[in-house]
Design a protein around this motif. Structure first.
Motif, PDB file in Angstrom:
ATOM      1  N   LEU A  47       0.835  -1.206   0.000  1.00 40.67           N
ATOM      2  CA  LEU A  47       0.000   0.000   0.000  1.00 40.67           C
ATOM      3  C   LEU A  47       0.870   1.257   0.000  1.00 40.67           C
ATOM      4  CD1 LEU A  47      -2.890  -0.984   2.440  1.00 40.67           C
ATOM      5  CD2 LEU A  47      -2.723  -1.323  -0.026  1.00 40.67           C
TER       6      LEU A  47
ATOM      7  N   HIS B  53     -11.979   0.973  -0.769  1.00 37.28           N
ATOM      8  CA  HIS B  53     -12.585   2.277  -0.487  1.00 37.28           C
ATOM      9  C   HIS B  53     -12.817   2.440   1.016  1.00 37.28           C
ATOM     10  CE1 HIS B  53     -13.381   3.328  -4.696  1.00 37.28           C
ATOM     11  NE2 HIS B  53     -13.638   2.039  -4.867  1.00 37.28           N
TER      12      HIS B  53
ATOM     13  N   LEU C 232     -11.181   8.554  -0.434  1.00 39.70           N
ATOM     14  CA  LEU C 232      -9.875   7.907  -0.371  1.00 39.70           C
ATOM     15  C   LEU C 232     -10.023   6.487  -0.872  1.00 39.70           C
ATOM     16  CD1 LEU C 232      -6.938   7.533   0.827  1.00 39.70           C
ATOM     17  CD2 LEU C 232      -8.073   6.895   2.940  1.00 39.70           C
ATOM     18  N   ARG C 233      -9.015   6.044  -1.621  1.00 43.57           N
ATOM     19  CA  ARG C 233      -9.000   4.650  -2.066  1.00 43.57           C
ATOM     20  C   ARG C 233      -7.550   4.189  -2.195  1.00 43.57           C
ATOM     21  NH1 ARG C 233     -11.050   5.801  -8.230  1.00 43.57           N
ATOM     22  NH2 ARG C 233      -9.079   6.652  -8.998  1.00 43.57           N
ATOM     23  N   PHE C 234      -7.378   2.882  -2.110  1.00 39.47           N
ATOM     24  CA  PHE C 234      -6.095   2.237  -2.361  1.00 39.47           C
ATOM     25  C   PHE C 234      -6.281   1.301  -3.554  1.00 39.47           C
ATOM     26  CE2 PHE C 234      -5.289   3.051   2.197  1.00 39.47           C
ATOM     27  CZ  PHE C 234      -3.972   3.496   2.147  1.00 39.47           C
TER      28      PHE C 234
ATOM     29  N   TYR D 119     -10.168  -1.436  -6.218  1.00 39.09           N
ATOM     30  CA  TYR D 119      -9.809  -0.459  -5.189  1.00 39.09           C
ATOM     31  C   TYR D 119     -10.402  -0.867  -3.852  1.00 39.09           C
ATOM     32  CZ  TYR D 119      -8.577   2.665  -9.017  1.00 39.09           C
ATOM     33  OH  TYR D 119      -8.000   3.203 -10.125  1.00 39.09           O
TER      34      TYR D 119
ATOM     35  N   SER E  13      -0.104   3.605  -3.249  1.00 40.75           N
ATOM     36  CA  SER E  13      -0.393   4.378  -2.042  1.00 40.75           C
ATOM     37  C   SER E  13      -1.769   5.046  -2.159  1.00 40.75           C
ATOM     38  CB  SER E  13       0.702   5.420  -1.793  1.00 40.75           C
ATOM     39  OG  SER E  13       0.773   6.321  -2.863  1.00 40.75           O
ATOM     40  N   ALA E  14      -2.179   5.665  -1.083  1.00 39.97           N
ATOM     41  CA  ALA E  14      -3.508   6.260  -0.990  1.00 39.97           C
ATOM     42  C   ALA E  14      -3.751   7.271  -2.103  1.00 39.97           C
ATOM     43  CB  ALA E  14      -3.669   6.932   0.368  1.00 39.97           C
ATOM     44  N   GLN E  15      -4.954   7.220  -2.658  1.00 41.55           N
ATOM     45  CA  GLN E  15      -5.386   8.172  -3.682  1.00 41.55           C
ATOM     46  C   GLN E  15      -6.570   8.960  -3.140  1.00 41.55           C
ATOM     47  OE1 GLN E  15      -6.403   5.727  -7.054  1.00 41.55           O
ATOM     48  NE2 GLN E  15      -4.259   5.249  -7.528  1.00 41.55           N
TER      49      GLN E  15
ATOM     50  N   ALA F  64     -10.473   1.731   3.596  1.00 40.16           N
ATOM     51  CA  ALA F  64      -9.303   2.495   3.140  1.00 40.16           C
ATOM     52  C   ALA F  64      -8.899   3.553   4.163  1.00 40.16           C
ATOM     53  CB  ALA F  64      -9.582   3.136   1.786  1.00 40.16           C
TER      54      ALA F  64
ATOM     55  N   TYR G 232      -5.394   3.639   6.004  1.00 42.32           N
ATOM     56  CA  TYR G 232      -4.565   4.832   5.829  1.00 42.32           C
ATOM     57  C   TYR G 232      -4.087   5.352   7.185  1.00 42.32           C
ATOM     58  CZ  TYR G 232      -3.217   9.595   4.597  1.00 42.32           C
ATOM     59  OH  TYR G 232      -2.532  10.776   4.447  1.00 42.32           O
TER      60      TYR G 232
END
Length: 194
Positions: free
Chosen positions: A133, A162, A152-154, A160, A138-140, A166, A170
């Motif tokens: 991750l 969510h 936020l999603r990975f 993904y 990494s976090a989007q 997520a 995070y």
């Protein structure tokens, strides 16, 4: 040390249904010696959140605290046996748009256990390395609508993870990196609320 983390208690938690999830730390299954966590895919048969990635856990039964909930749910969902001795601490309570106050509990288990998903609750269970991750995975952060809530999603596999999963992951990854990041303002996309 996570036991010294001071979890944020959401102000409206008393008006929400209580739930708990486990960040279950285990050895990666690829021989790398890295730390991984358990991630499930919820059964397609479920009424709510079917087919979504999730941490093991669920709604708290009457009289249960977060620790008890995760221990029971892990036994029911993936047939692993946890004890209070495996618990390292909790993260912030995460309020969901679907009416739950989720308490994440971090556990570490050193003895390898067979994972046996209960087909009524879980379609698959994975060991995901914490390092998976980071970097490109990494976090989007994004928004579905201009000016809308921050989502936020990975990226994981071809899909993904969510929020709320997520957001909880995070916060944990940030904690491991030595940063205290609050996540109660991160929302789930519309489809993940069902």
């Amino acid at each position: 040390m996570i036991s010294q983390f001071a979890p944020l208690r959401t102000t409206n938690a008393e008006n929400l249904k209580r739930a708990a999830v486990g960040i279950i730390l285990v050895a990666a299954d690829d021989g790398s010696g890295e730390t991984a966590f358990l991630l499930t895919v919820r059964s397609a048969k479920l009424r709510a959140h079917a087919g979504q990635y999730a941490l093991p856990g669920g709604r708290s039964d009457l009289g249960e605290d977060a620790l008890d909930t995760v221990i029971r749910e892990c036994s029911e969902e993936i047939a692993i046996e946890l004890s209070p001795d495996h618990a390292l601490g909790t993260l912030d309570i995460y309020p969901t748009q679907s009416g739950y106050a989720i308490t994440p509990v971090v556990f570490a288990i050193t003895k390898d256990q067979d994972l046996c998903p209960n087909p009524n609750e879980v379609d698959q269970v994975f060991r995901i390395k914490l390092s998976d991750l980071s970097g490109e995975r990494s976090a989007q952060f994004f928004s579905e609508n201009e000016g809308g809530p921050c989502l936020l999603r990975f990226p994981i596999f071809d899909h993904y993870i969510h929020a709320p999963t997520a957001a909880i992951l995070y916060q944990f990854i940030e904690f491991v990196a030595g940063r205290h990041q609050r996540v109660d303002d991160l929302s789930a996309p519309d489809f993940a609320r069902r």
